[in-house]
Design a protein around this motif. Structure first.
Motif, PDB file in Angstrom:
ATOM      1  N   GLY A 188      32.887  62.250  94.682  1.00  0.00           N
ATOM      2  CA  GLY A 188      33.172  63.588  94.172  1.00  0.00           C
ATOM      3  C   GLY A 188      33.069  64.628  95.268  1.00  0.00           C
ATOM      4  O   GLY A 188      32.408  64.418  96.282  1.00  0.00           O
ATOM      5  N   GLY A 189      33.725  65.758  95.068  1.00  0.00           N
ATOM      6  CA  GLY A 189      33.767  66.795  96.076  1.00  0.00           C
ATOM      7  C   GLY A 189      32.593  67.746  96.073  1.00  0.00           C
ATOM      8  O   GLY A 189      32.504  68.614  96.930  1.00  0.00           O
ATOM      9  N   THR A 190      31.676  67.593  95.116  1.00  0.00           N
ATOM     10  CA  THR A 190      30.510  68.474  95.064  1.00  0.00           C
ATOM     11  C   THR A 190      29.272  67.650  94.779  1.00  0.00           C
ATOM     12  O   THR A 190      29.350  66.517  94.321  1.00  0.00           O
ATOM     13  N   GLY A 191      28.135  68.242  95.054  1.00  0.00           N
ATOM     14  CA  GLY A 191      26.858  67.635  94.686  1.00  0.00           C
ATOM     15  C   GLY A 191      26.343  66.602  95.665  1.00  0.00           C
ATOM     16  O   GLY A 191      26.989  66.243  96.637  1.00  0.00           O
ATOM     17  N   ARG A 192      25.148  66.139  95.360  1.00  0.00           N
ATOM     18  CA  ARG A 192      24.456  65.154  96.183  1.00  0.00           C
ATOM     19  C   ARG A 192      24.948  63.759  95.823  1.00  0.00           C
ATOM     20  O   ARG A 192      25.100  63.430  94.653  1.00  0.00           O
ATOM     21  N   HIS A 193      25.175  62.953  96.844  1.00  0.00           N
ATOM     22  CA  HIS A 193      25.583  61.564  96.642  1.00  0.00           C
ATOM     23  C   HIS A 193      24.636  60.684  97.441  1.00  0.00           C
ATOM     24  O   HIS A 193      24.222  61.030  98.540  1.00  0.00           O
ATOM     25  N   GLU A 194      24.304  59.558  96.869  1.00  0.00           N
ATOM     26  CA  GLU A 194      23.443  58.592  97.542  1.00  0.00           C
ATOM     27  C   GLU A 194      24.062  57.224  97.406  1.00  0.00           C
ATOM     28  O   GLU A 194      24.518  56.839  96.332  1.00  0.00           O
ATOM     29  N   VAL A 195      24.090  56.488  98.507  1.00  0.00           N
ATOM     30  CA  VAL A 195      24.648  55.148  98.531  1.00  0.00           C
ATOM     31  C   VAL A 195      23.542  54.179  98.907  1.00  0.00           C
ATOM     32  O   VAL A 195      22.735  54.450  99.796  1.00  0.00           O
ATOM     33  N   VAL A 196      23.516  53.046  98.216  1.00  0.00           N
ATOM     34  CA  VAL A 196      22.502  52.027  98.457  1.00  0.00           C
ATOM     35  C   VAL A 196      23.183  50.765  98.963  1.00  0.00           C
ATOM     36  O   VAL A 196      24.144  50.294  98.369  1.00  0.00           O
ATOM     37  N   VAL A 197      22.684  50.249 100.063  1.00  0.00           N
ATOM     38  CA  VAL A 197      23.149  48.981 100.619  1.00  0.00           C
ATOM     39  C   VAL A 197      21.974  48.019 100.520  1.00  0.00           C
ATOM     40  O   VAL A 197      20.878  48.333 100.989  1.00  0.00           O
ATOM     41  N   THR A 198      22.178  46.874  99.877  1.00  0.00           N
ATOM     42  CA  THR A 198      21.065  45.950  99.671  1.00  0.00           C
ATOM     43  C   THR A 198      21.385  44.550 100.184  1.00  0.00           C
ATOM     44  O   THR A 198      22.540  44.151 100.257  1.00  0.00           O
ATOM     45  N   GLY A 199      20.334  43.851 100.509  1.00  0.00           N
ATOM     46  CA  GLY A 199      20.400  42.441 100.864  1.00  0.00           C
ATOM     47  C   GLY A 199      19.362  41.707 100.047  1.00  0.00           C
ATOM     48  O   GLY A 199      18.798  42.257  99.102  1.00  0.00           O
ATOM     49  N   ALA A 200      19.100  40.463 100.406  1.00  0.00           N
ATOM     50  CA  ALA A 200      18.160  39.641  99.645  1.00  0.00           C
ATOM     51  C   ALA A 200      16.770  40.257  99.573  1.00  0.00           C
ATOM     52  O   ALA A 200      16.144  40.267  98.522  1.00  0.00           O
TER      53      ALA A 200
END
Length: 127
Positions: A78-90
């Motif tokens: 989205g073009g506004t607001g806070r974004h958080e991305v999570v990258v996970t492994g085992a």
């Protein structure tokens, strides 16, 4: 004289309205994340990318990354607001967060090795 003022005001209003419609003023373009996941360890790692902190799935990707290799992912947000991305492994996790209202393109890197996870990011294209 009043007729000239009225015509000038009408022309100015029409021009502003046309420009607003053509330029899309008031609309927020989507933001973008360019994410690199890098394996700095000695063994291959399995990674799952990319889910936001609010449960939104930006891009559903899983990959096995060989030692010394990096994999690039792109996600539209989205073009506004806070974004958080999570990258996970085992047994590890890396998180990157940014505000799409001030950053149109965010570059993030998650580097994994056998003992640690490091995360870095920067706004590559401010709004």
């Amino acid at each position: 004289m009043r007729r000239r003022e009225l015509l000038a005001a009408t022309a100015a209003t029409a021009t502003a309205g046309a420009l607003t419609g053509c330029l899309g003023v008031g609309e927020t373009d989507p933001g973008r994340l360019d994410l690199t996941v890098r394996n700095d360890g000695d063994e291959a790692v399995d990674v799952d990318v990319v889910e936001g902190d609010d449960g939104t799935t930006y891009e559903e990707e899983s990959d096995r990354i060989a030692p010394g290799v990096a994999r690039a992912f792109e996600a539209t947000v989205g073009g506004t607001g806070r974004h958080e991305v999570v990258v996970t492994g085992a047994d590890w996790e890396g998180r990157i967060a940014w505000d799409a209202g001030v950053c149109d393109l965010y570059d993030g890197t998650v580097a994994v090795d056998g003992e640690s996870v490091s995360v870095a990011g920067e706004c590559a294209d401010p709004r």
